[in-house]
Each structure stands twice: as structure tokens, then as C-alpha cells.
Design a protein around this motif. Structure first.
Motif, PDB file in Angstrom:
ATOM      1  N   GLU A 162      30.854 -20.865  -4.197  1.00  0.00           N
ATOM      2  CA  GLU A 162      30.591 -21.984  -3.928  1.00  0.00           C
ATOM      3  C   GLU A 162      29.535 -22.924  -3.330  1.00  0.00           C
ATOM      4  O   GLU A 162      29.400 -23.236  -3.089  1.00  0.00           O
ATOM      5  N   ARG A 163      29.234 -22.069  -1.627  1.00  0.00           N
ATOM      6  CA  ARG A 163      28.650 -21.934  -0.980  1.00  0.00           C
ATOM      7  C   ARG A 163      27.159 -21.546  -1.350  1.00  0.00           C
ATOM      8  O   ARG A 163      25.889 -22.488  -1.470  1.00  0.00           O
ATOM      9  N   LYS A 164      26.864 -20.702  -2.572  1.00  0.00           N
ATOM     10  CA  LYS A 164      25.689 -21.141  -3.093  1.00  0.00           C
ATOM     11  C   LYS A 164      26.029 -23.015  -4.709  1.00  0.00           C
ATOM     12  O   LYS A 164      24.491 -22.894  -4.246  1.00  0.00           O
ATOM     13  N   ALA A 165      26.866 -22.853  -4.244  1.00  0.00           N
ATOM     14  CA  ALA A 165      26.807 -24.354  -5.687  1.00  0.00           C
ATOM     15  C   ALA A 165      26.075 -25.357  -4.315  1.00  0.00           C
ATOM     16  O   ALA A 165      25.201 -26.661  -4.842  1.00  0.00           O
ATOM     17  N   VAL A 166      26.947 -25.446  -3.153  1.00  0.00           N
ATOM     18  CA  VAL A 166      26.838 -26.567  -2.229  1.00  0.00           C
ATOM     19  C   VAL A 166      24.723 -26.665  -2.112  1.00  0.00           C
ATOM     20  O   VAL A 166      24.249 -27.419  -2.130  1.00  0.00           O
ATOM     21  N   LEU A 167      24.661 -25.057  -1.730  1.00  0.00           N
ATOM     22  CA  LEU A 167      22.909 -25.386  -0.985  1.00  0.00           C
ATOM     23  C   LEU A 167      22.496 -25.384  -2.116  1.00  0.00           C
ATOM     24  O   LEU A 167      20.804 -26.044  -2.256  1.00  0.00           O
ATOM     25  N   SER A 168      22.601 -25.858  -3.484  1.00  0.00           N
ATOM     26  CA  SER A 168      21.601 -25.438  -4.922  1.00  0.00           C
ATOM     27  C   SER A 168      21.500 -27.043  -4.748  1.00  0.00           C
ATOM     28  O   SER A 168      20.708 -28.135  -5.037  1.00  0.00           O
ATOM     29  N   ALA A 169      22.937 -27.616  -4.341  1.00  0.00           N
ATOM     30  CA  ALA A 169      22.952 -28.797  -4.917  1.00  0.00           C
ATOM     31  C   ALA A 169      22.018 -29.811  -3.446  1.00  0.00           C
ATOM     32  O   ALA A 169      20.765 -30.746  -3.987  1.00  0.00           O
ATOM     33  N   ALA A 170      21.946 -28.393  -2.919  1.00  0.00           N
ATOM     34  CA  ALA A 170      21.291 -29.093  -1.073  1.00  0.00           C
ATOM     35  C   ALA A 170      19.377 -28.969  -1.657  1.00  0.00           C
ATOM     36  O   ALA A 170      18.842 -30.427  -1.750  1.00  0.00           O
ATOM     37  N   ASP A 171      19.109 -28.135  -2.864  1.00  0.00           N
ATOM     38  CA  ASP A 171      18.065 -27.761  -2.863  1.00  0.00           C
ATOM     39  C   ASP A 171      17.689 -29.089  -3.537  1.00  0.00           C
ATOM     40  O   ASP A 171      16.614 -30.136  -3.757  1.00  0.00           O
ATOM     41  N   GLY A 172      18.885 -29.536  -4.839  1.00  0.00           N
ATOM     42  CA  GLY A 172      18.131 -30.497  -6.312  1.00  0.00           C
ATOM     43  C   GLY A 172      18.114 -31.546  -5.196  1.00  0.00           C
ATOM     44  O   GLY A 172      17.169 -32.469  -5.901  1.00  0.00           O
ATOM     45  N   ALA A 173      18.393 -31.894  -3.906  1.00  0.00           N
ATOM     46  CA  ALA A 173      18.894 -32.782  -3.751  1.00  0.00           C
ATOM     47  C   ALA A 173      16.494 -33.398  -2.830  1.00  0.00           C
ATOM     48  O   ALA A 173      17.013 -34.325  -1.973  1.00  0.00           O
ATOM     49  N   GLY A 174      16.431 -32.354  -2.403  1.00  0.00           N
ATOM     50  CA  GLY A 174      15.029 -32.023  -1.659  1.00  0.00           C
ATOM     51  C   GLY A 174      15.364 -31.720  -0.341  1.00  0.00           C
ATOM     52  O   GLY A 174      14.721 -32.387   0.373  1.00  0.00           O
ATOM     53  N   ILE A 175      16.077 -31.429  -0.075  1.00  0.00           N
ATOM     54  CA  ILE A 175      16.864 -30.611   0.950  1.00  0.00           C
ATOM     55  C   ILE A 175      16.226 -29.269   1.513  1.00  0.00           C
ATOM     56  O   ILE A 175      17.057 -28.339   1.078  1.00  0.00           O
ATOM     57  N   PRO A 176      15.263 -29.356   2.039  1.00  0.00           N
ATOM     58  CA  PRO A 176      14.779 -27.790   2.420  1.00  0.00           C
ATOM     59  C   PRO A 176      14.950 -27.109   3.264  1.00  0.00           C
ATOM     60  O   PRO A 176      15.538 -27.521   4.054  1.00  0.00           O
ATOM     61  N   ALA A 177      15.370 -25.936   2.731  1.00  0.00           N
ATOM     62  CA  ALA A 177      15.387 -25.124   3.992  1.00  0.00           C
ATOM     63  C   ALA A 177      14.995 -24.320   5.254  1.00  0.00           C
ATOM     64  O   ALA A 177      13.592 -24.980   5.496  1.00  0.00           O
ATOM     65  N   GLY A 178      15.710 -24.754   6.216  1.00  0.00           N
ATOM     66  CA  GLY A 178      15.114 -24.926   7.514  1.00  0.00           C
ATOM     67  C   GLY A 178      14.922 -26.176   8.054  1.00  0.00           C
ATOM     68  O   GLY A 178      15.489 -26.546   9.221  1.00  0.00           O
ATOM     69  N   SER A 179      15.099 -27.107   6.869  1.00  0.00           N
ATOM     70  CA  SER A 179      15.282 -28.318   7.500  1.00  0.00           C
ATOM     71  C   SER A 179      16.944 -28.877   8.774  1.00  0.00           C
ATOM     72  O   SER A 179      17.542 -28.320   8.742  1.00  0.00           O
ATOM     73  N   ALA A 180      16.569 -29.554   9.484  1.00  0.00           N
ATOM     74  CA  ALA A 180      17.811 -29.966  10.218  1.00  0.00           C
ATOM     75  C   ALA A 180      19.474 -30.366   8.990  1.00  0.00           C
ATOM     76  O   ALA A 180      19.832 -29.939   9.148  1.00  0.00           O
ATOM     77  N   ALA A 181      18.835 -31.134   8.012  1.00  0.00           N
ATOM     78  CA  ALA A 181      20.063 -31.183   6.901  1.00  0.00           C
ATOM     79  C   ALA A 181      20.728 -30.004   6.573  1.00  0.00           C
ATOM     80  O   ALA A 181      21.334 -29.908   6.386  1.00  0.00           O
ATOM     81  N   HIS A 182      19.745 -29.190   5.873  1.00  0.00           N
ATOM     82  CA  HIS A 182      19.666 -28.051   5.524  1.00  0.00           C
ATOM     83  C   HIS A 182      20.796 -26.835   6.858  1.00  0.00           C
ATOM     84  O   HIS A 182      21.508 -26.221   5.841  1.00  0.00           O
ATOM     85  N   ASN A 183      20.154 -27.236   8.025  1.00  0.00           N
ATOM     86  CA  ASN A 183      20.970 -25.784   8.719  1.00  0.00           C
ATOM     87  C   ASN A 183      22.029 -26.377   9.370  1.00  0.00           C
ATOM     88  O   ASN A 183      22.977 -25.892   8.854  1.00  0.00           O
ATOM     89  N   LEU A 184      22.254 -27.995   8.740  1.00  0.00           N
ATOM     90  CA  LEU A 184      23.492 -28.519   9.367  1.00  0.00           C
ATOM     91  C   LEU A 184      24.353 -27.594   8.350  1.00  0.00           C
ATOM     92  O   LEU A 184      25.592 -27.982   8.581  1.00  0.00           O
TER      93      LEU A 184
END
Length: 181
Positions: A85-107
Motif C-alpha cells: 500500500e505504501r508503494k502504491a501511494v508513493l507510486s501515485a505521488a510520482d505519477g502526480a508529479g510529486i518529486p521525492a524530497g519535495s514538501a508534498a512527498h515528505n508530508l
């Protein structure tokens, strides 16, 4: 002392602990984001919604995380997010253009590691209701598809049992209901 009293006290202490942990994590996640409020660039004008977003440390740059909060809520529906589930959420974040290290990704990462605030669903619902109708329809389609992917990411048994648990189904219904204004 009764067992119920001790159980209630334990729950209250846990909630206070997680509230402090969330506040500290949000403080570290660029809470002011250069003074930008969520109103800049979103069109959200409702002061109550903007106040609630600010209380969660969600400024303009982390607002994208809020749009994916339902995925986090689905991941937590069964008690603790599973690795899939964690992987699916972070994959969705990547697909939404949320880069690792950004405030949105960190949150998002923080919400997956520590139980998110108890009023996150209400905050997200307020955010959805504050969107323009076209933006709400686009978010509805995208978020619900991704939320179902998270719900199906873990669970089931040899394909014989539904991968979506009853608590996840209940959360999906609550998310769906949030789109009705």
C-alpha cells in the motif's frame, strides 16, 4: 480503577502523542513555504478551509499532498499501511508529479509512517468542496481510481478472497461521499 478508564486514558495519551508528532513533522516540512498560502494558485477563497489547511502545515507547495490524502487514509483503514500500500501511494505521488524530497512527498511519507491527523478526512473533504466543479470532477475520477489501487495493493488470499477489506470498502464509500456537494 476500571479497565475502561485505563483504556480511555491510553487512547487519549496516544492521540496527544500523535498530535505532537504530526505538529513537529509539519513544522520541519516547510510549514510557511516562503509565505505562500494555499490560496495562491488554487482559487480556494474560503477562510475556514484555508485556516484548516494552514493548521496542517499545508501551504501552496504541499497542497498536492492533500489531493492524495485519500490514498493514505485507505492505506491506514486496516490499522497500519502494508508495504504494498505504501508503494502504491508513493507510486501515485510520482505519477502526480510529486518529486521525492519535495514538501508534498515528505508530508505523504510522514502520513504513511505516522498515523495522519484525525481530522484529515474532514480537511480533505473541505478542500474538495472548495474546488471549482471542473477541478472536482477531474480530482474525483483520478483519486478514486488511485484509492481503489491502494485498497487492492495488499490483502486477499490466493485470489480467492477479495483484496479489499470491509474497512477499506467503508473508507472508499466515505471518500466517494465527499465528492457530493
Amino acid at each position: 480503577m476500571s479497565h475502561d478508564f485505563l483504556d480511555e486514558r491510553r487512547k487519549a495519551l496516544e492521540e496527544a502523542f500523535f498530535a505532537r508528532e504530526n505538529a513537529e513533522a509539519i513544522r520541519r516540512l516547510h510549514p510557511t513555504e516562503g509565505g505562500q498560502s494555499p490560496a495562491s494558485g488554487t482559487g480556494i477563497q474560503d477562510p475556514a478551509v484555508l485556516e484548516r489547511l494552514a493548521a496542517h502545515g499545508i501551504g501552496a507547495n504541499a497542497l498536492t499532498a492533500l489531493s492524495l490524502a485519500p490514498l493514505v487514509l485507505v492505506a491506514w483503514a486496516d490499522g497500519t499501511p502494508q508495504p504494498e500500500e505504501r508503494k502504491a501511494v508513493l507510486s501515485a505521488a510520482d505519477g502526480a508529479g510529486i518529486p521525492a524530497g519535495s514538501a508534498a512527498h515528505n508530508l505523504l511519507d510522514h502520513w504513511l509512517a505516522q498515523h495522519p491527523p484525525a481530522d484529515l478526512l474532514a480537511t480533505w473533504t473541505d478542500y474538495v468542496h472548495a474546488l471549482a466543479p471542473d477541478a472536482r470532477r477531474a480530482l474525483h475520477k483520478d483519486v478514486m481510481a488511485r484509492a481503489h489501487q491502494v485498497a487492492e495493493a495488499a490483502g486477499g488470499f490466493l485470489g480467492l478472497v477479495s483484496k479489499v477489506s470491509p474497512t477499506e470498502q467503508a473508507m472508499l464509500k466515505r471518500l466517494e461521499a465527499a465528492f457530493t456537494v
